[in-house]
Design an enzyme around this catalytic site. Structure first.
Site, short mmCIF file in Angstrom:
data_model
loop_
_atom_site.label_atom_id
_atom_site.label_comp_id
_atom_site.label_asym_id
_atom_site.label_seq_id
_atom_site.Cartn_x
_atom_site.Cartn_y
_atom_site.Cartn_z
N ARG A 132 -60.62 -12.39 43.51
CA ARG A 132 -60.01 -12.99 44.69
C ARG A 132 -58.50 -12.90 44.66
NH1 ARG A 132 -60.27 -12.37 49.25
NH2 ARG A 132 -62.52 -12.40 48.89
N LYS A 161 -24.00 -19.43 57.05
CA LYS A 161 -24.62 -19.43 58.36
C LYS A 161 -24.01 -20.51 59.24
CE LYS A 161 -28.58 -17.70 58.89
NZ LYS A 161 -30.03 -17.49 59.07
N GLU A 184 -22.30 -15.38 59.10
CA GLU A 184 -22.93 -15.28 60.41
C GLU A 184 -21.88 -15.45 61.50
OE1 GLU A 184 -25.96 -17.90 63.15
OE2 GLU A 184 -26.45 -17.68 61.02
#
Length: 282
Positions: A94, A161, A194
């Site tokens: 699995r 950011k 950013e």
């Protein structure tokens, strides 16, 4: 997290105190074999991971690899065969399939998007929009599909950011403080920032003119292709450029043709359909 650490953790999660179904039904010394069958169409990924899983479960397995990572696959193909202790084959099954099915889905999606920008200067980047604790495999799959790995985590790059900028008090403050941090700590990390407006781009270009403050990459976020093209001309190769935000397969080519260096896409690792594979006794 290394691949070895991931495998050990994943097996511990799955096996717990024992694979009781196999322990109950299969003789301890039974020797069997199985083959990994393809039931879908796409790009194969995860063979190296499967080999590492088999080795972790049972170093005595004999594995014959018939198809390598990165090749095209179709229903009916046989990726590999494994022979050895039957209980151990079932224990590994699995985890091998879970990894390879998702990795093949990511590699297929990546290859499709890479083909869409062929002939342009742009390269396709992945992001940190990944499955917790499975990032190592997902980024491997992106690379197999022809994409480029961006930062692996928060520790290997400074990516400033919008929230960082707002918390720091502005673009200039955030960049200045980042440069001071690197100097103070002696770290060698790239700085990416950013950009939300043309004015911010102009602010960064002016700030870095003297060379005393460094920015390595400008992340042009949520701009339209025509706006990106204009900003790329403005930046004029002084700083590497990356486009992101609102980019889909439908408009990817338009962004690539703007002249931007990189395009980042979370779609490489989320909203991906796993491909169908199976491990069958024979």
């Amino acid at each position: 997290m290394t691949l070895h650490e991931f495998i050990k953790t994943a097996l511990a999660e799955d096996v717990g105190d024992g694979d009781h179904t196999s322990l109950a039904t299969i003789p301890a010394n039974a020797q069997r074999r199985a083959r990994l069958l393809v039931k879908d169409t796409g790009i194969l990924a995860g063979v190296e991971v499967a080999l590492a899983i088999f080795d972790e479960v049972d170093p005595n397995f004999e594995v014959e690899v018939l198809m390598e990572d990165g090749v095209s696959m179709k229903p009916g193909d046989i990726v590999l065969t494994v022979s050895g202790n039957a209980r151990n084959i079932l224990t590994a099954e699995r985890l091998v399939l879970n990894c390879m099915q998702r990795m093949s889905g990511i590699a297929t999606q990546t290859r499709r998007m890479v083909n869409l920008i062929e002939g342009t200067r742009a390269q396709l980047l992945d992001t940190r929009k990944t499955t917790p604790n499975f990032r190592i495999c997902e980024k491997m799959a992106v690379k197999i599909g022809g994409g480029v790995n961006h930062r692996f985590g928060l520790y290997d790059m400074i990516l400033i950011k919008d929230n960082h900028i707002d918390y720091a008090g502005g673009v200039t403050q955030a960049i200045t403080q980042a440069n001071q941090y690197l100097k103070r700590t002696g770290r060698q990390l790239e700085i990416e920032v950013e950009m939300r407006t043309r004015a911010e781009v102009e602010e960064v270009l002016k700030l870095t003119e003297s060379g005393e403050v460094r920015v390595d990459v400008l992340l042009l976020d949520n701009f339209k292709p025509d706006e990106i093209r204009d900003l790329v001309r403005l930046i004029d190769n002084r700083i590497t450029t990356e486009a992101s935000g609102g980019i889909t397969e439908a408009n990817l080519r338009a962004y690539a043709e703007t002249g931007v260096n990189f395009i980042s896409s979370g779609a490489l690792t989320h909203h991906v359909r796993s491909l169908d594979l199976s491990l069958k006794a024979y």
